[in-house]
Design a protein around this motif. Structure first.
Motif, short mmCIF file in Angstrom:
data_model
loop_
_atom_site.label_atom_id
_atom_site.label_comp_id
_atom_site.label_asym_id
_atom_site.label_seq_id
_atom_site.Cartn_x
_atom_site.Cartn_y
_atom_site.Cartn_z
N VAL A 1 0.79 -1.09 0.12
CA VAL A 1 0.14 0.15 0.06
C VAL A 1 0.98 1.16 -0.05
O VAL A 1 1.63 1.46 1.03
N GLY B 1 -5.71 5.23 2.23
CA GLY B 1 -4.66 4.15 2.07
C GLY B 1 -4.51 3.32 3.57
O GLY B 1 -4.59 2.38 3.48
N ALA C 1 -1.11 -1.26 -4.51
CA ALA C 1 -2.40 -0.22 -4.13
C ALA C 1 -1.67 0.90 -4.15
O ALA C 1 -1.47 1.48 -3.00
N CYS D 1 -2.05 4.69 -3.52
CA CYS D 1 -3.15 5.30 -2.61
C CYS D 1 -2.46 6.79 -2.26
O CYS D 1 -2.90 7.20 -1.22
N GLY E 1 -5.66 0.44 -6.77
CA GLY E 1 -5.49 1.55 -5.41
C GLY E 1 -6.39 2.87 -5.91
O GLY E 1 -7.16 2.98 -6.87
N ASP F 1 -8.14 3.35 -12.18
CA ASP F 1 -8.46 4.21 -10.97
C ASP F 1 -9.85 4.51 -10.84
O ASP F 1 -10.48 4.55 -9.96
#
Ligand code: NAD
Length: 348
Positions: A177, A184, A234, A236, A257, A282
């Motif tokens: 992440v 996030g 991901a 974020c 993400g 996204d």
């Protein structure tokens, strides 16, 4: 207070680009309506120190177009628009400026709904709302959209995992992440609960320490994301993280993400597909927040936002199935799904 709205030449394919100026209130802003084919344009208001007008126009048009895609794919009965205010959110912003911005939104008579974006808080929106009926994301109404965004991304990530790894079970899956902010961190918590082996990164050391401690996450330096051996990435944090170079270096097989505009250019989607990396667009997976905001616009109950949130992952499943059938990248399939929706509505 004198407020003037000037229509600038909108780029091809855009409906309107308006310059709003109220010098006494320190307001200079752009409001861009990309498309109202599916309903009134909706999208947040960002405050930023732009280098020049061209940079602001580039940003507001790109973001407004993205909102058309996001709102269409989330089936919200809304078009796409965005606003940007010129200035430093930390030093230049005043309640008077926000009221002047609200007056500019009001002058568009409901063709554009505004909400928070970078540099604009629920308190700022409350000042705008003193001058317009078309400001949402207010405290005490639909509330913080971030938990909805995180939940939507999590569900899409599970759907993506099912497609890529043959199981949506995330137990032991190595997930990185990038960015532990409002979305996030919430996503990382859900992933930890689902049994994923987490790696996290952020430029804020306190956020990283907290996640490492509470979620048992491994940590990597912000500039080492693409050196990590992971199965799922991901993003974020910021946009533009997937470039020609990082797409080549990426070890993950799935990217899902919250960050807006993750691809530095559209061609990166093809590059990722060629490396058999599944990139979930996204604007499809991060629609939870705008779904929450839309429930406020339309005056809908919780059941409505939950139904729409659940539908996002279903749409990701359809998109992946169509991508497999046609041998195209999911991002291309998503763009075509949006274009077809807009064409149908325009023809009607
Ligand atoms: P946020 O500002 O709360 O969090 C962003 C985090 O990223 C911060 O913790 C920041 O320190 C970190 N960060 C910044 N640069 C970094 C870098 N180079 N490497 C690692 N970490 C970095 O923002 P948010 O609301 O959590 O949104 C995250 C992303 O998702 C943004 O791109 C936003 O546009 C997008 N998004 C958010 C929502 C929402 O509901 N909040 C909805 C749709 C899309």
């Amino acid at each position: 207070m004198a407020l003037t709205l000037t229509d600038l030449t909108a780029p091809e394919g855009f409906e309107r680009l308006v310059l709003a100026e109220a010098p006494e209130a320190g307001l200079r802003a752009l409001i861009c309506l990309h498309s109202t084919a599916l309903g009134p344009a909706a999208g947040g208001c960002r405050m930023w120190r732009y280098a020049d007008d061209d940079a602001a126009i580039r940003d507001v048009t790109r973001l407004a177009r993205g909102m058309t895609h996001k709102n269409a794919m989330a089936d919200l009965g809304l078009g796409g628009g965005k606003a940007v205010i010129f200035g430093d959110a930390a030093t230049d912003k005043t309640p008077r400026m926000m009221r002047a911005f609200g007056a500019a939104v009001e002058a568009l008579e409901g063709r554009y709904w505004t909400a928070e974006d970078v540099g604009i808080s629920p308190e700022d929106m409350a000042h705008a709302a003193e001058a317009t009926r078309f400001a949402v994301g207010l405290s005490g109404a639909s509330g913080d959209p971030s938990p909805w965004t995180a939940e939507g991304v999590f569900r899409c990530l599970q759907t993506g995992a099912g497609h890529v790894f043959g199981t949506a079970d995330l137990t032991g899956r190595r997930v990185l992440v990038q960015g532990l902010g409002h979305v996030g961190l919430s996503l990382a918590e859900k992933l930890a609960k689902a049994g994923a082996r987490l790696t996290v990164t952020d430029i804020n050391p306190a956020a990283v320490q907290d996640a490492a401690h509470r979620l048992g996450a491994a940590v990597c330096a912000p500039d080492a994301v693409f050196d990590q051996q992971v199965e799922i990435l991901a993003p974020c944090a910021l946009g533009g993280v997937l470039t020609d170079e990082t797409a080549q270096a990426l070890s993950a097989s799935l990217v899902c993400g919250a960050a807006n505009n993750q691809l530095s250019h559209d061609g990166v989607a093809t590059l990722l597909a060629a490396r058999e990396i599944t990139y979930l667009p996204d604007y499809v997976v991060n629609a939870g927040g705008i779904i929450s905001v839309a429930s406020e616009i339309h005056g809908k109950p919780d059941a409505w936002r939950l139904e729409r949130l659940t539908a996002i992952a279903g749409r990701v499943g359809q998109m992946l199935a169509r991508a497999t059938e046609t041998g195209r990248a999911p991002a291309q399939v998503a763009d075509e799904m949006v274009a077809a929706m807009l064409d149908t509505r325009r023809a009607a």
